[in-house]
Design a protein around this motif. Structure first.
Motif, PDB file in Angstrom:
ATOM      1  N   SER A   1      34.302  46.765  51.254  1.00 36.16           N
ATOM      2  CA  SER A   1      33.362  47.539  52.067  1.00 36.16           C
ATOM      3  C   SER A   1      32.071  47.813  51.308  1.00 36.16           C
ATOM      4  CB  SER A   1      34.028  48.842  52.482  1.00 36.16           C
ATOM      5  OG  SER A   1      33.110  49.716  53.035  1.00 36.16           O
ATOM      6  N   VAL A   2      32.196  48.008  50.008  1.00 32.76           N
ATOM      7  CA  VAL A   2      31.022  48.256  49.166  1.00 32.76           C
ATOM      8  C   VAL A   2      31.056  47.269  48.021  1.00 32.76           C
ATOM      9  CG1 VAL A   2      29.878  49.905  47.662  1.00 32.76           C
ATOM     10  CG2 VAL A   2      31.041  50.710  49.698  1.00 32.76           C
ATOM     11  N   LEU A   3      29.953  46.615  47.765  1.00 34.16           N
ATOM     12  CA  LEU A   3      29.890  45.747  46.588  1.00 34.16           C
ATOM     13  C   LEU A   3      28.478  45.803  46.030  1.00 34.16           C
ATOM     14  CD1 LEU A   3      31.157  43.692  44.705  1.00 34.16           C
ATOM     15  CD2 LEU A   3      30.560  41.921  46.317  1.00 34.16           C
ATOM     16  N   ILE A   4      28.380  46.288  44.828  1.00 34.36           N
ATOM     17  CA  ILE A   4      27.062  46.387  44.208  1.00 34.36           C
ATOM     18  C   ILE A   4      27.105  45.797  42.819  1.00 34.36           C
ATOM     19  CG2 ILE A   4      25.400  48.018  43.241  1.00 34.36           C
ATOM     20  CD1 ILE A   4      25.504  49.571  45.643  1.00 34.36           C
ATOM     21  N   CYS A   5      26.223  44.864  42.572  1.00 38.22           N
ATOM     22  CA  CYS A   5      26.121  44.289  41.236  1.00 38.22           C
ATOM     23  C   CYS A   5      24.635  44.250  40.874  1.00 38.22           C
ATOM     24  CB  CYS A   5      26.712  42.887  41.224  1.00 38.22           C
ATOM     25  SG  CYS A   5      26.635  42.132  39.617  1.00 38.22           S
ATOM     26  N   GLU A   6      24.279  44.985  39.856  1.00 42.99           N
ATOM     27  CA  GLU A   6      22.862  45.084  39.518  1.00 42.99           C
ATOM     28  C   GLU A   6      22.521  44.358  38.232  1.00 42.99           C
ATOM     29  OE1 GLU A   6      21.568  49.356  41.342  1.00 42.99           O
ATOM     30  OE2 GLU A   6      22.969  49.320  39.667  1.00 42.99           O
ATOM     31  N   SER A   7      23.513  43.711  37.629  1.00 43.90           N
ATOM     32  CA  SER A   7      23.225  43.022  36.378  1.00 43.90           C
ATOM     33  C   SER A   7      23.421  41.512  36.559  1.00 43.90           C
ATOM     34  CB  SER A   7      24.119  43.560  35.276  1.00 43.90           C
ATOM     35  OG  SER A   7      25.409  43.798  35.768  1.00 43.90           O
ATOM     36  N   ARG A   8      22.811  40.766  35.656  1.00 41.82           N
ATOM     37  CA  ARG A   8      22.931  39.313  35.742  1.00 41.82           C
ATOM     38  C   ARG A   8      24.284  38.889  35.208  1.00 41.82           C
ATOM     39  NH1 ARG A   8      17.489  36.714  34.503  1.00 41.82           N
ATOM     40  NH2 ARG A   8      18.545  35.699  32.783  1.00 41.82           N
ATOM     41  N   VAL A   9      24.960  38.087  35.992  1.00 39.25           N
ATOM     42  CA  VAL A   9      26.283  37.647  35.562  1.00 39.25           C
ATOM     43  C   VAL A   9      26.462  36.192  35.989  1.00 39.25           C
ATOM     44  CG1 VAL A   9      27.353  38.552  37.652  1.00 39.25           C
ATOM     45  CG2 VAL A   9      28.742  38.198  35.644  1.00 39.25           C
ATOM     46  N   ARG A  10      27.227  35.455  35.203  1.00 37.21           N
ATOM     47  CA  ARG A  10      27.406  34.041  35.545  1.00 37.21           C
ATOM     48  C   ARG A  10      28.298  33.908  36.769  1.00 37.21           C
ATOM     49  NH1 ARG A  10      28.429  31.476  29.772  1.00 37.21           N
ATOM     50  NH2 ARG A  10      29.747  30.036  30.916  1.00 37.21           N
ATOM     51  N   MET A  11      27.908  32.969  37.596  1.00 36.81           N
ATOM     52  CA  MET A  11      28.532  32.805  38.916  1.00 36.81           C
ATOM     53  C   MET A  11      30.050  32.664  38.810  1.00 36.81           C
ATOM     54  SD  MET A  11      27.403  32.900  41.853  1.00 36.81           S
ATOM     55  CE  MET A  11      28.337  32.920  43.344  1.00 36.81           C
ATOM     56  N   GLU A  12      30.511  31.852  37.850  1.00 38.03           N
ATOM     57  CA  GLU A  12      31.946  31.552  37.811  1.00 38.03           C
ATOM     58  C   GLU A  12      32.781  32.757  37.362  1.00 38.03           C
ATOM     59  OE1 GLU A  12      29.613  29.978  36.073  1.00 38.03           O
ATOM     60  OE2 GLU A  12      30.231  29.559  34.004  1.00 38.03           O
ATOM     61  N   ARG A  13      32.108  33.774  36.807  1.00 37.60           N
ATOM     62  CA  ARG A  13      32.875  34.946  36.367  1.00 37.60           C
ATOM     63  C   ARG A  13      33.055  35.955  37.486  1.00 37.60           C
ATOM     64  NH1 ARG A  13      30.067  35.924  30.672  1.00 37.60           N
ATOM     65  NH2 ARG A  13      30.610  33.936  29.746  1.00 37.60           N
ATOM     66  N   MET A  14      32.223  35.800  38.479  1.00 35.98           N
ATOM     67  CA  MET A  14      32.209  36.763  39.581  1.00 35.98           C
ATOM     68  C   MET A  14      33.591  36.898  40.216  1.00 35.98           C
ATOM     69  SD  MET A  14      29.687  38.480  40.600  1.00 35.98           S
ATOM     70  CE  MET A  14      29.267  39.574  41.917  1.00 35.98           C
ATOM     71  N   GLU A  15      34.255  35.763  40.401  1.00 34.05           N
ATOM     72  CA  GLU A  15      35.510  35.775  41.138  1.00 34.05           C
ATOM     73  C   GLU A  15      36.565  36.622  40.423  1.00 34.05           C
ATOM     74  OE1 GLU A  15      36.980  31.913  42.050  1.00 34.05           O
ATOM     75  OE2 GLU A  15      38.830  32.751  42.887  1.00 34.05           O
ATOM     76  N   SER A  16      36.675  36.398  39.109  1.00 28.67           N
ATOM     77  CA  SER A  16      37.690  37.156  38.387  1.00 28.67           C
ATOM     78  C   SER A  16      37.335  38.639  38.318  1.00 28.67           C
ATOM     79  CB  SER A  16      37.878  36.573  36.989  1.00 28.67           C
ATOM     80  OG  SER A  16      36.669  36.686  36.272  1.00 28.67           O
ATOM     81  N   MET A  17      36.036  38.928  38.212  1.00 22.45           N
ATOM     82  CA  MET A  17      35.627  40.340  38.201  1.00 22.45           C
ATOM     83  C   MET A  17      36.017  41.015  39.510  1.00 22.45           C
ATOM     84  SD  MET A  17      31.886  39.916  36.489  1.00 22.45           S
ATOM     85  CE  MET A  17      31.180  41.497  36.868  1.00 22.45           C
ATOM     86  N   LEU A  18      35.728  40.313  40.608  1.00 24.59           N
ATOM     87  CA  LEU A  18      36.047  40.861  41.920  1.00 24.59           C
ATOM     88  C   LEU A  18      37.545  41.078  42.073  1.00 24.59           C
ATOM     89  CD1 LEU A  18      33.914  39.263  44.746  1.00 24.59           C
ATOM     90  CD2 LEU A  18      34.570  41.639  44.496  1.00 24.59           C
ATOM     91  N   ALA A  19      38.308  40.068  41.602  1.00 27.21           N
ATOM     92  CA  ALA A  19      39.754  40.157  41.749  1.00 27.21           C
ATOM     93  C   ALA A  19      40.293  41.370  40.996  1.00 27.21           C
ATOM     94  CB  ALA A  19      40.398  38.875  41.227  1.00 27.21           C
ATOM     95  N   VAL A  20      39.794  41.556  39.787  1.00 21.51           N
ATOM     96  CA  VAL A  20      40.259  42.699  38.990  1.00 21.51           C
ATOM     97  C   VAL A  20      39.822  44.009  39.628  1.00 21.51           C
ATOM     98  CG1 VAL A  20      39.888  43.883  36.803  1.00 21.51           C
ATOM     99  CG2 VAL A  20      40.458  41.493  36.835  1.00 21.51           C
TER     100      VAL A  20
END
Lengths: 290, 368
Positions: free
Chosen positions: A247-266
């Motif tokens: 429902s809410v997703l905020i990311c304000e820092s630069r992060v590599r695309m392929e890491r996004m998935e694992s971050m989201l999952a965690v």
């Protein structure tokens, strides 16, 4: 080259400090003290060194551990709903007023068919390390907006036409994951106020740990404190209860695309645990009336 | 005169009239009929609630209003003040003070060296902007009472170059159900009473260095003076009193304020000498919300009930003047009589008076 040298020096110094804390009898391998490419240095070296050593974070947690969470519900008699939430050293107090007639004469309530959700966030002067009178700056406004849009869609606002639900958040102590703490506290206070909503909205932060020169794999980290938030790319994710619906997703820092998935999952996994904890608080409170 | 809060009580003229007549009976019957005219609302208080402050306190009253105060001290560079420096230079030049004496004076005596700007108070009330009248007036009333003794700001003096900057952040966590001045003042009192500053290790005009042992910290308001006596000042506390007819009622709630003739905020500090009672450090009148209540229309002026509606406003005014004793609600007008102020202040500061009770109660929280 001079800047790289400085960073390396800094790194060694910091490593030795944290080294003593975590593993006192083991010498630190001096591999990445020289010849390190500068491109890898965009993230603070502090976390890199200690985390890759023992897979323990600055405060001794593992990658998927939440901080201590303490929550109370119905803390204030004068409010329609209230809650108090501690996530580590982040402390938030939330009160709900309404659904009630709005304050402003011009726009009492919102549209004809649904209630308006107003959010007011106040940073106490003593909440940070140094005393600072924080006027409503852009970051606060954005947090208010995020909360208000998230709850406008979550609450069954059509039941309260022409009225306003006001969330007042007092931030008593800041130590990272501010938005997540605000969301969790608001959910508890809204439950206390008895405002119908479809599910718990719970939030967590997740980051991706810094990489070292010799390995490119990074672990996702859950529930950041202030230090980690300053060093690492992170996101705040809020989900609806047990489901995976973000429902809410905020990311304000630069992060590599392929890491996004694992971050989201965690992050989503953390939200599920957060829901269990908040649910426990609500049920514990409910037992008083049984 | 400080303004009252904008939020109005929704009572009809008939209800206001009833409330006023019951409050002006002897003995008065208050809205909470278990309370006498001098009784305060019961409260839950705790201190040292925030780990990141030098002193903090939270007080919740039984009507649900709740306040939280955090006191934070930071070391700040002092501005060079030529008049103070100049005076010292002069006295040395005149030869009436030798160097050793001067140094001793400097280390022990910081009398008169404090500045008002070293104490900063901010009041936050939900639903109000921080430049609204209510928070601004509350903050200035609290600052005024705190600065009046002058001893606190002198204790913030470290040396010629540095001083403590005391930031007092007062948060009303609940909506202001009644005039929150007394609550905020009591919470601030408790927070200041329990506030500690790190012990100073450096000497004279060195860059200040502090003992990092928090157990060695010195209280902001010392328990005893340098000679071991109890001759120390304590933070002030503000007591709210209102007058209705012949009665004086303390700690009024919101509805009671709506029928007040006059409201007084009296700031008291425990006196330095233990033999006498507390002393008044400041008094303010507060514009009671009763001035803004709508007047009732008596039957004689209401054509719907067989009366004759007045033809002109002048006629209406004359008729209203004659009504004053009839029990029909008319908002009170005018200020306070001197005699009333005298009575209120003697009730507050006399031996065994209200101020002494409040201060003793707050002191007991810290001790117990």
């Amino acid at each position: 080259m001079t800047t790289a040298g400085k960073i390396v020096n800094n790194e060694i110094h910091l490593q030795s400090i944290h080294h003593q804390q975590t593993q006192p009898h083991q010498l630190h391998p001096p591999e990445h003290s020289d010849g390190e490419p500068e491109t890898k240095k965009q993230e603070m070296p502090l976390d890199t060194s200690t985390y890759s050593l023992a897979l323990l974070r600055l405060d001794g947690r593992r990658w998927n551990e939440l901080r201590r969470i303490h929550a109370q519900i119905n803390t204030q008699a004068a409010a329609d709903g209230s809650s108090y939430l501690e996530m580590g050293n982040t402390k938030v107090l939330c009160t709900v007023t309404g659904p009630a007639e709005g304050r402003q004469a011009g726009q009492r309530g919102a549209k004809d068919n649904e209630a308006k959700v107003e959010v007011e966030i106040g940073f106490a002067g003593f909440s940070g390390l140094e005393r600072r009178k924080r006027k409503s700056d852009k970051r606060t406004l954005e947090m208010q907006h995020t909360l208000s849009t998230a709850y406008s869609s979550l609450l069954l606002t059509h039941l309260y036409p022409h009225s306003t639900i006001t969330l007042t958040l007092h931030i008593l102590s800041q130590d990272g994951s501010m938005l997540a703490a605000c969301i969790n506290a608001s959910t508890l206070a809204l439950i206390d106020a008895g405002i119908p909503m479809s599910d718990y909205l719970v939030a967590c932060t997740a980051a991706s740990s810094a990489t070292t020169s010799d390995s490119d794999n990074s672990d996702p980290l859950l529930d950041l404190n202030n230090l980690e938030e300053q060093e690492l790319p992170f996101l705040t994710v809020g989900t609806l209860g047990r489901s995976d619906k973000v429902s809410v997703l905020i990311c304000e820092s630069r992060v590599r695309m392929e890491r996004m998935e694992s971050m989201l999952a965690v992050g989503i996994d953390g939200c599920k645990r957060m829901r269990e904890i908040l649910d426990g608080v609500v049920k514990e409170y409910g037992k008083r009336f049984s | 005169m400080a303004p009252s809060q904008a939020a109005q009580v929704n009572l009809s003229p008939a209800e206001l009239s009833f409330l006023r007549s019951s409050l002006s009976q002897t003995p008065p019957i208050r809205l909470d009929n278990t309370k006498g005219p001098r009784d305060f609302r019961s409260m839950v208080a705790e201190y040292d609630v925030l780990p990141s402050t030098n002193g903090s306190a939270r007080i919740a009253l039984d009507d649900g209003t709740e306040a939280l105060v955090g006191v934070k001290a930071e070391v700040e560079k002092s501005l060079w003040r030529p008049n103070v420096e100049g005076r010292r230079a002069l006295s040395i030049a005149a030869g009436d003070v030798d160097m050793t004496d001067d140094d001793k004076l400097e280390s022990h005596d910081n009398k008169g060296k404090g500045q008002n700007s070293w104490i900063e108070i901010s009041v936050e009330i939900p639903g109000y902007r921080d430049d609204d009248a209510l928070p601004v007036f509350l903050a200035s009333m609290l600052t005024e009472s705190l600065l009046s003794s002058g001893e606190l700001k002198d204790r913030l003096y470290i040396n010629n170059r540095f001083h403590w900057k005391l930031g007092i952040d007062i948060l009303l966590l609940s909506p202001p159900l009644s005039y929150p001045l007394a609550l905020l003042s009591m919470t601030t009192h408790l927070a200041l009473l329990t506030a500690h500053l790190p012990a100073l290790k450096s000497e004279k005009d060195e860059d200040p260095l502090f003992d990092d042992d928090w157990d060695a910290a010195v209280p902001l308001y010392p328990k005893s003076d340098s000679s071991g006596g109890a001759n120390v000042d304590k933070p002030p506390v503000i007591v709210l009193a209102m007058a209705v007819g012949p009665n004086i009622i303390f700690d009024p709630c919101k509805e009671e304020l709506a029928v007040a003739d006059a409201v007084l905020a009296i700031a008291c500090a425990p006196s330095n000498a233990s033999s006498t009672g507390p002393r008044i450090v400041s008094i303010r009148t507060i514009d009671p919300p009763s001035h803004l209540t709508p007047p009732a229309v008596p039957n004689a002026m209401n054509s719907a009930t067989g009366g004759v509606a007045p033809a002109s406003t002048a006629e209406a005014l004359t008729q209203r003047e004659l009504l004053s004793a009839s029990g029909v609600w008319t908002p009170p007008r005018g200020g306070m009589k001197r005699d009333l102020i005298k009575r209120v202040s003697s009730m507050v500061v006399d031996k065994g008076g209200v101020a002494e009770e409040v201060i003793a109660a707050l002191q007991a929280i810290e001790v117990g």
